[in-house]
Design an enzyme around this catalytic site. Sequence first.
Site: not given
Ligand code: LLP
Length: 463
Positions: A316, A318-319, A387-388
């Site tokens: 799964e 995301g990024r 404002c930071e």
């Molecule tokens: N699966 C689970 C259970 C997760 O908690 C996450 C990300 C992903 C998949 C996806 O991970 P990725 O492929 O995106 O690395 N806000 C932070 C990132 C938080 C990630 C949270 N969990 C940032 O901006 O770097």
Amino acid sequence: MVATHPVEVQLSGNQYLSTRNGDLTISPNQELLPLTARVNHQDCLEIGGCDVTTLVQQFGSPLYILDEATLRTACQQYRDTFKQYYKGESQVLYASKAWNCLAVCAIVASEGLGIDVVSGGELYTALQAGVDANKIYLHGNNKSRQELVFAIESGCTIVVDNWYELKTLVELTTTDSPTRIMLRLTPGIECHTHEYIRTGHLDSKFGFDPNDLDQVFAYVSEQPSLKCLGVHAHIGSQIFERQPHRDLGAVMVQWLRDAKKYNLELTELNVGGGLGIKYTESDDPPSIEEWSKAICEVVQAACAAENLPLPKLLCEPGRSLIATACVTAYTIGSSKTIPDIRTYVTIDGGMSDNPRPITYQSVYRTVVANKMSAPLTETVTVAGKHCESGDILIKNAQLPKTEPGDVLVVMATGAYNYSMASNYNRLPRPAAVLVANGEANLILQRETYEDIIRQDCLPERLK
Ligand code: LLP
């Protein structure tokens, strides 16, 4: 008119990036700009065949610009690599916390991906986008009863995080239509990334302690209202090595083996996400294909060694699916030079549309969309308008000479930017457009001042 060959764009003194002019064979997570980026004869940046400066005139500023071809390419590379290298069934899910909205869910689902959601709100959005509930997995370390009921009724799979949730689910589910669950475990695997986005080490708020594995399996095996499909783990985010996920795959196959002692036939294994992306020229992540292949191979080898049938293999990301597909365009306004110290150049957004620099000290690269080949003569600090004092988007950015009205583009903002955006200082959140083949469609409207006060209530006695 568009340049027909890749253009070298200067990033800093001796660093250049090459535009790809629509070469979709490249792994998006190894690029800084979307794959369709090119420079036209007005010396302006184009994405998806649309001139970025024209988009800003049309849709306003700041503006998230999402390139459909880059997003689809990343989906296809994940999906096709798993199909090619894994002999069993596979399913790639999109971790929609990176950017959850109707259009993104619909695009990703149309490429055959499922969706990982982490709240009732994300689940609702995915369902409204028409995503099949059979391909939705709900995560979360403190799902409310209301969220659990919503998930059960929707028919999605629930990734159970802890004992409290497991016992609540037993109360809420019925034996006549068992609810599909997965079990999230903390694998005890360390990886090198920012501590806030590391989740696989034992001291993590997520998942069952693996020392409880036997008890959890024993308990789950006695629940006729729950149909346990398999196990899940996620070790962290923005990871550049492949070894942690190889170790993870091997550990997880052991869990499948252990479950057999309790007559639990687990058929699914989800290794989570975490593949890193290139935010700066020094970031060197493996390609989507290299990462996916490593996982397929390790799970196959471990299953062969244990004489286990191949589970359905899920991941799964995301990024790495969406970050590079999007840039944020801002308009430059005021600037301030403090002699011998620094020059601040201020844009019309900041920590409200991209909270990653202030939260994780994340570093971004930038170009000026209307001056793509101008020499980089200035070193400036790109400041946000909040404002930071900490609202600094980029320290020591190398820019051409800029003036108010120039369009500054920050690259690789598709992940965890819109999804973490806020209304700090009551800034309306920016619009987002989807670009493809010279067409731009609004996918998120710019918030208005009316939107800003929509949830405000003024009690009668204060009027
Ligand atoms: N699966 C689970 C259970 C997760 O908690 C996450 C990300 C992903 C998949 C996806 O991970 P990725 O492929 O995106 O690395 N806000 C932070 C990132 C938080 C990630 C949270 N969990 C940032 O901006 O770097």
